[in-house]
Design a protein around this motif. Structure first.
Motif, PDB file in Angstrom:
ATOM      1  N   ASP A  90       0.860  -1.199  -0.116  1.00 11.79           N
ATOM      2  CA  ASP A  90       0.166   0.092   0.183  1.00 11.79           C
ATOM      3  C   ASP A  90       0.892   1.149  -0.190  1.00 11.79           C
ATOM      4  O   ASP A  90       1.889   1.474   0.695  1.00 11.79           O
ATOM      5  CB  ASP A  90      -0.872   0.041   1.083  1.00 11.79           C
ATOM      6  CG  ASP A  90      -2.074  -1.095   0.982  1.00 11.79           C
ATOM      7  OD1 ASP A  90      -2.826  -0.795   0.138  1.00 11.79           O
ATOM      8  OD2 ASP A  90      -2.022  -2.066   1.794  1.00 11.79           O
ATOM      9  N   ALA A  91       0.325   2.228  -0.978  1.00 11.98           N
ATOM     10  CA  ALA A  91       1.287   3.458  -0.954  1.00 11.98           C
ATOM     11  C   ALA A  91       0.275   4.427  -0.319  1.00 11.98           C
ATOM     12  O   ALA A  91      -1.031   4.440  -0.163  1.00 11.98           O
ATOM     13  CB  ALA A  91       1.298   3.897  -2.110  1.00 11.98           C
ATOM     14  N   VAL A  92       0.890   5.512   0.415  1.00 12.30           N
ATOM     15  CA  VAL A  92       0.251   6.487   1.004  1.00 12.30           C
ATOM     16  C   VAL A  92       0.749   7.899   0.527  1.00 12.30           C
ATOM     17  O   VAL A  92       1.921   8.434   0.762  1.00 12.30           O
ATOM     18  CB  VAL A  92       0.294   6.881   2.681  1.00 12.30           C
ATOM     19  CG1 VAL A  92      -0.350   7.735   3.226  1.00 12.30           C
ATOM     20  CG2 VAL A  92       0.271   5.364   3.448  1.00 12.30           C
ATOM     21  N   GLY A 116      -6.934   3.041  -7.087  1.00 15.15           N
ATOM     22  CA  GLY A 116      -6.920   2.082  -6.115  1.00 15.15           C
ATOM     23  C   GLY A 116      -6.088   2.606  -4.759  1.00 15.15           C
ATOM     24  O   GLY A 116      -5.907   1.463  -4.116  1.00 15.15           O
ATOM     25  N   ILE A 117      -6.113   3.644  -4.662  1.00 16.14           N
ATOM     26  CA  ILE A 117      -5.248   4.312  -3.505  1.00 16.14           C
ATOM     27  C   ILE A 117      -6.091   4.573  -2.258  1.00 16.14           C
ATOM     28  O   ILE A 117      -7.110   5.167  -2.499  1.00 16.14           O
ATOM     29  CB  ILE A 117      -4.218   5.321  -3.812  1.00 16.14           C
ATOM     30  CG1 ILE A 117      -3.162   4.923  -4.688  1.00 16.14           C
ATOM     31  CG2 ILE A 117      -3.673   6.051  -2.614  1.00 16.14           C
ATOM     32  CD1 ILE A 117      -2.462   5.862  -5.436  1.00 16.14           C
ATOM     33  N   ASP A 118      -5.927   4.014  -1.055  1.00 12.80           N
ATOM     34  CA  ASP A 118      -6.943   3.864  -0.111  1.00 12.80           C
ATOM     35  C   ASP A 118      -6.806   4.899   1.015  1.00 12.80           C
ATOM     36  O   ASP A 118      -7.191   5.256   1.884  1.00 12.80           O
ATOM     37  CB  ASP A 118      -7.041   2.618   0.443  1.00 12.80           C
ATOM     38  CG  ASP A 118      -7.687   1.446  -0.407  1.00 12.80           C
ATOM     39  OD1 ASP A 118      -8.598   1.714  -1.037  1.00 12.80           O
ATOM     40  OD2 ASP A 118      -7.255   0.324  -0.089  1.00 12.80           O
ATOM     41  N   ASN A 119      -5.408   5.523   0.934  1.00  7.10           N
ATOM     42  CA  ASN A 119      -4.875   6.398   2.028  1.00  7.10           C
ATOM     43  C   ASN A 119      -4.373   7.532   1.529  1.00  7.10           C
ATOM     44  O   ASN A 119      -3.864   7.632   0.309  1.00  7.10           O
ATOM     45  CB  ASN A 119      -3.708   5.503   2.523  1.00  7.10           C
ATOM     46  CG  ASN A 119      -4.161   4.260   3.116  1.00  7.10           C
ATOM     47  OD1 ASN A 119      -4.881   4.148   4.141  1.00  7.10           O
ATOM     48  ND2 ASN A 119      -3.615   3.036   2.678  1.00  7.10           N
ATOM     49  N   VAL A 120      -4.513   8.700   2.375  1.00  3.84           N
ATOM     50  CA  VAL A 120      -3.704   9.905   2.210  1.00  3.84           C
ATOM     51  C   VAL A 120      -3.265  10.422   3.599  1.00  3.84           C
ATOM     52  O   VAL A 120      -3.816  10.470   4.699  1.00  3.84           O
ATOM     53  CB  VAL A 120      -4.756  11.021   1.411  1.00  3.84           C
ATOM     54  CG1 VAL A 120      -4.877  10.840   0.126  1.00  3.84           C
ATOM     55  CG2 VAL A 120      -5.979  11.221   2.110  1.00  3.84           C
ATOM     56  N   LEU A 121      -1.978  11.326   3.514  1.00  4.61           N
ATOM     57  CA  LEU A 121      -1.544  11.687   4.516  1.00  4.61           C
ATOM     58  C   LEU A 121      -1.833  13.104   4.346  1.00  4.61           C
ATOM     59  O   LEU A 121      -1.376  13.983   3.570  1.00  4.61           O
ATOM     60  CB  LEU A 121      -0.019  11.415   4.859  1.00  4.61           C
ATOM     61  CG  LEU A 121       0.312  12.052   6.296  1.00  4.61           C
ATOM     62  CD1 LEU A 121       0.009  11.084   7.453  1.00  4.61           C
ATOM     63  CD2 LEU A 121       1.905  12.002   6.236  1.00  4.61           C
ATOM     64  N   VAL A 122      -2.792  13.968   5.247  1.00  2.20           N
ATOM     65  CA  VAL A 122      -3.128  15.233   4.864  1.00  2.20           C
ATOM     66  C   VAL A 122      -2.474  16.348   5.589  1.00  2.20           C
ATOM     67  O   VAL A 122      -2.282  16.108   6.968  1.00  2.20           O
ATOM     68  CB  VAL A 122      -4.810  15.215   5.401  1.00  2.20           C
ATOM     69  CG1 VAL A 122      -5.178  16.750   5.005  1.00  2.20           C
ATOM     70  CG2 VAL A 122      -5.574  14.279   4.526  1.00  2.20           C
ATOM     71  N   LEU A 123      -1.877  17.172   4.682  1.00  4.64           N
ATOM     72  CA  LEU A 123      -0.811  18.089   5.401  1.00  4.64           C
ATOM     73  C   LEU A 123      -1.272  19.543   4.876  1.00  4.64           C
ATOM     74  O   LEU A 123      -1.695  19.786   3.792  1.00  4.64           O
ATOM     75  CB  LEU A 123       0.424  17.767   4.922  1.00  4.64           C
ATOM     76  CG  LEU A 123       0.973  16.326   5.304  1.00  4.64           C
ATOM     77  CD1 LEU A 123       1.764  15.859   4.297  1.00  4.64           C
ATOM     78  CD2 LEU A 123       1.508  16.248   6.886  1.00  4.64           C
TER      79      LEU A 123
END
Ligand code: FAD
Length: 316
Positions: A90-92, A116-123
């Motif tokens: 998985d990639a974030v 199909g990317i399920d994640n985000v790091l929100v900045l």
């Protein structure tokens, strides 16, 4: 799979890595060369940083200057897709406010969902080099909290164009940043934590910390977060020191302290190769103590230093 699912299913401590996109002109192979050795440790996820475009001035033949926009490290979304495809990990992707309008963010989120990317790091992102303070784009997001709310909206099928009815709902798992030594713009830790809590209350499911070199700072921070009602996992962000120059550069750039025991050892070193050995030893001890304390994940900022990270994780 979502980062939170990895955490929930974990039987042992997890490991994750963070990489930078290569400088423009380099190929994806530079990422594979960097990550290949680290795959032995079966990372649960790999974060890919985002780098905003900067304005520079290019001199023309007539002596005048052209203002040009340059993004030195493009490719975050493409690299995430490549990592998922190549390693089945998985990639974030990191998502930032700086340099984006809300519409551009929405389009980027749609691309990520299609991939199909399920994640985000929100900045939020930092101020552009020519600005003293962070400035959002006209019609952009000012704080990570605002960007987070935009992702939450899309997860609820709410688009900027209000004529989209029954639009698909994305399902991004959202992480945010936290600062054991306080974000440098925050007047005090209590205020910084109030804003962190607002991000968690708005839907952030975990926190990844800024690097720290003294575990006591992380342990204190977790206690303060819990006391402030922040109860999501707090993933420690870890980085090895690899050169003498970094003793001054890291505090200036990242607003974190280097403990005297570590800086004294580094100052004694004759070469950067010696510093690397000190950096590996220090990070190994840090990682061992964090592991013993029961942290959910050890998240390593690899930043071109995969060999050092390899040496550290191998010893765990
Ligand atoms: P915010 O949460 O918006 O906070 C920024 C400041 O504003 C803080 O001082 C906070 O206390 C304050 N604040 C928050 N909300 C409010 C409010 N409503 N009113 C007033 N003040 C408020 N940068 C990049 O450009 N690309 C990356 O890929 C990247 N990855 C990172 C990964 C991690 C794990 C970390 C820790 C940092 C990363 N950064 C990255 C750096 C980050 O963008 C900067 O530290 C930035 O200055 C702050 O981002 P934030 O998301 O913490 O901002």
């Amino acid at each position: 799979m979502k980062v939170t699912e990895h955490l929930k299913n974990a039987k042992n401590i997890l490991v994750s890595f963070e990489i930078l996109p290569p400088l423009k002109g380099k190929t994806i192979n530079s990422i594979y060369d960097h990550l290949d050795p680290l795959m032995e440790f079966k990372p649960s996820f790999i974060n890919v940083t985002y780098h905003r475009a900067e304005h520079t001035f290019k001199k023309k033949a007539d002596g005048t200057f052209d203002k040009v926009e340059v993004r030195k490290r493009p490719g975050t979304v493409g690299i995430c897709a490549a990592i998922m495809n190549h390693y089945k990990v998985d990639a974030v992707p990191h998502l930032i406010c700086g340099g984006f309008t809300k519409r551009e963010t929405e389009d980027a989120l749609i691309d990520l969902h299609f991939l199909g990317i399920d994640n985000v790091l929100v900045l939020r992102g930092d101020a552009a080099r020519n600005e003293t303070f962070f400035e959002a784009e006209p019609d952009g997001n000012q704080y990570a909290l605002d960007l987070l709310k935009q992702v939450v909206d899309l997860n609820n099928g709410i688009y900027i164009e209000d004529d989209i009815r029954n639009g698909f709902r994305t399902d991004f798992c959202m992480g945010v940043a936290g600062y054991p030594e306080k974000h440098f713009e925050a007047p005090n830790l209590a205020t910084d934590l109030r804003y962190l809590k607002a991000k968690v209350d708005a839907g952030a499911e975990y926190v990844v910390t800024q690097m720290f070199f003294d575990n006591a700072k992380y342990f204190d921070y977790v206690k303060c977060c819990r006391a402030a009602g922040i109860n999501v996992p707090i993933i420690p962000g870890l980085k090895p020191i690899s050169s003498k120059k970094q003793v001054g550069l890291i505090p200036r750039t990242f607003h974190v302290d280097i403990p005297a025991d570590l800086s004294n050892e580094i100052i004694k070193c004759k070469t950067d190769a010696d510093v690397e050995l000190v950096g590996i030893e220090w990070l190994t001890q840090q990682s061992r103590e964090l592991k013993k304390s029961g942290v959910p994940v050890l998240h390593y900022y690899t930043l071109g230093k995969s060999r050092m990270i390899y040496e550290v994780v191998k010893q765990l």
